[in-house]
Design a protein around this motif. Structure first.
Motif, mmCIF file in Angstrom:
data_model
loop_
_atom_site.group_PDB
_atom_site.id
_atom_site.type_symbol
_atom_site.label_atom_id
_atom_site.label_comp_id
_atom_site.label_asym_id
_atom_site.label_seq_id
_atom_site.Cartn_x
_atom_site.Cartn_y
_atom_site.Cartn_z
ATOM 1 N N UNK A 84 0.594 -1.315 -0.043
ATOM 2 C CA UNK A 84 -0.314 -0.219 0.274
ATOM 3 C C UNK A 84 0.873 1.650 0.033
ATOM 4 N N UNK A 101 2.080 1.886 -3.629
ATOM 5 C CA UNK A 101 1.437 2.312 -4.487
ATOM 6 C C UNK A 101 1.638 3.747 -4.226
ATOM 7 N N UNK A 102 0.965 4.082 -2.450
ATOM 8 C CA UNK A 102 1.385 5.812 -2.536
ATOM 9 C C UNK A 102 2.502 6.377 -3.114
ATOM 10 N N UNK A 103 3.186 6.089 -2.420
ATOM 11 C CA UNK A 103 4.411 6.953 -2.747
ATOM 12 C C UNK A 103 4.796 7.025 -4.016
ATOM 13 N N UNK A 125 2.632 6.685 -6.837
ATOM 14 C CA UNK A 125 1.697 7.334 -7.211
ATOM 15 C C UNK A 125 0.326 8.091 -7.159
ATOM 16 N N UNK A 126 -0.273 7.092 -6.410
ATOM 17 C CA UNK A 126 -1.419 7.484 -6.406
ATOM 18 C C UNK A 126 -2.254 8.187 -7.153
#
Lengths: 232, 232
Positions: free
Chosen positions: A222, A225-227, A229-230
């Motif tokens: 998780x 993913x967040x770092x 792009x998101x």
DNA sequence: CATGAATTGAGAGTAGCTCTCAAAAGGTGC
DNA sequence: GCACCTTTTGAGAGCTACTCTCAATTCATG
């Protein structure tokens, strides 16, 4: 974190030293020092602690045996050998008996200990990884019961938002300090709650899949993913 | 969105045609067509609709006059000229009277209408911008009362997580469809709830600042932040 | 208009939660 | 050890959200 998110697994029923009864809405995150023994405190405090733990243990046991809704506060009181009113003196609501914990301060401390130039997502990853590893080693069933209740029992699920906000505010403070912005900034707040929201969903995912995945891996994925792009 | 986040402003008390009584937990997001007149439906349906609206209006009025907690379901029932049991037949909980709306389907539709290669954040921006502009033109006080209650009344705040999840699942579906991934993927779910969390916080921010900022701007700023980095 | 289904009201019951008050127990000064 | 004050507790009354059942009413349909 006050009680949601992936961190749930790191929770233990460990005593909360300065946990005064009647820690109502005003102070959801009690200024509780880290888990410690019952060293050097009056008989009174020790008794309070014992009562608190008794109530919580009784609750967990009863819920495991007969389910959440079937378990009434009266039963809990009886099992813990206190009066129902005492139960409410220790926990504002029935859901809080299950949800309350005091690990936000610990988390905050850990986060502040990370290098200030590290991206917050990375700091979180490190801190959470450690928490996930250390915590559930002692009492995995409790973490699991908790996350399960979060997913399955609407009342518990609801109450969780409270915890999320508390943890969110903590994150705001840490981020604000690092970036020099104000903790009340829209961007800081939205960012924090975005993180909390995502991490909470990880817990839900974990519980829904019967805790078969490794929580640490889920958190990693998780945060990756967040770092990165998101974006979708 | 089922009822939280920045979108709140776009909400109206507009009728929900196919809103059957007893739309319990099983179907939080009723398959309600968009706001439409009471055209072509039996007396029964029209009556149901009128009852539903009467209950909601009475609730809003009473809450505005005497506050949330001071307003009992009995009072609401009396004001709406129905029996208390009927109130519960239409809304599972008191909080739902305030929170329930049926705009998720609309939002989903709008989102799907956006070009599939557009980043989801951008799609959201467009869709929300329109919603914010159109919605509150009719009844701004209701949106504001709502967001205010979300921030101020714990019970309402709690219930909001329910709405967030519903909206989150909707987002998952849309994202899944666009990216070809599964709607149950960890990444998709965490991403969606991250977005919802951030946007919900925008609503809170707006309400806490007495609705003085332009909600559209706040949403813009937030989405900008999320798309450009989500790093701190 | 008669039959069947949907909707409603009345009312009783459960449980979570609050509040008050008096009894009991812990801590403190003498 | 004793008296005094504070904290904690139990008992119980009371409010309200919420559920469930059953009978009465209202609408739809042939």
């Amino acid at each position: 974190m006050s009680d949601n998110d992936a961190m749930t697994a790191a929770r233990t029923k460990t005593p909360e030293p300065s946990a005064a009864p009647d820690s109502r809405a005003t102070s959801p995150a009690a200024p509780a020092p880290g888990p410690a023994g019952t060293a050097g405190m009056g008989l009174r405090e020790r008794k309070k602690l014992k009562t608190r733990i008794a109530i919580r243990d009784a609750t967990y046991r009863l819920i495991r045996e007969q389910g959440y809704e079937a378990t009434t506060v009266e039963q809990i009181a009886e099992a813990a050998e206190v009066s129902p009113s005492t139960v409410f003196r220790y926990f504002p609501t029935k859901e809080d008996i299950v949800l309350t914990d005091e690990y936000d301060p610990l988390l905050e401390e850990d986060l502040r200990a990370r290098p200030a130039d590290e991206p917050i997502v990375e700091s979180l990853r490190q801190v959470l990884r450690r928490a996930v590893r250390l915590g559930p080693a002692e009492e995995p069933e409790i973490s699991r019961l908790r996350t399960k209740l979060m997913v399955e029992v609407p009342a518990v699920r609801s109450r969780m938002l409270e915890s999320m906000s508390v943890t969110g505010r903590m994150l705001c403070r840490v981020i604000a300090e690092r970036t020099g912005r104000d903790a009340g900034d829209l961007e800081v707040r939205a960012f924090s709650m975005g993180l909390i929201g995502a991490l909470t969903e990880v817990s839900a995912y974990w519980a829904e899949h019967d805790h078969q995945d490794d929580l640490g891996d889920l958190v990693d994925r998780t945060l990756d993913m967040l770092s990165t792009g998101f974006r979708a």
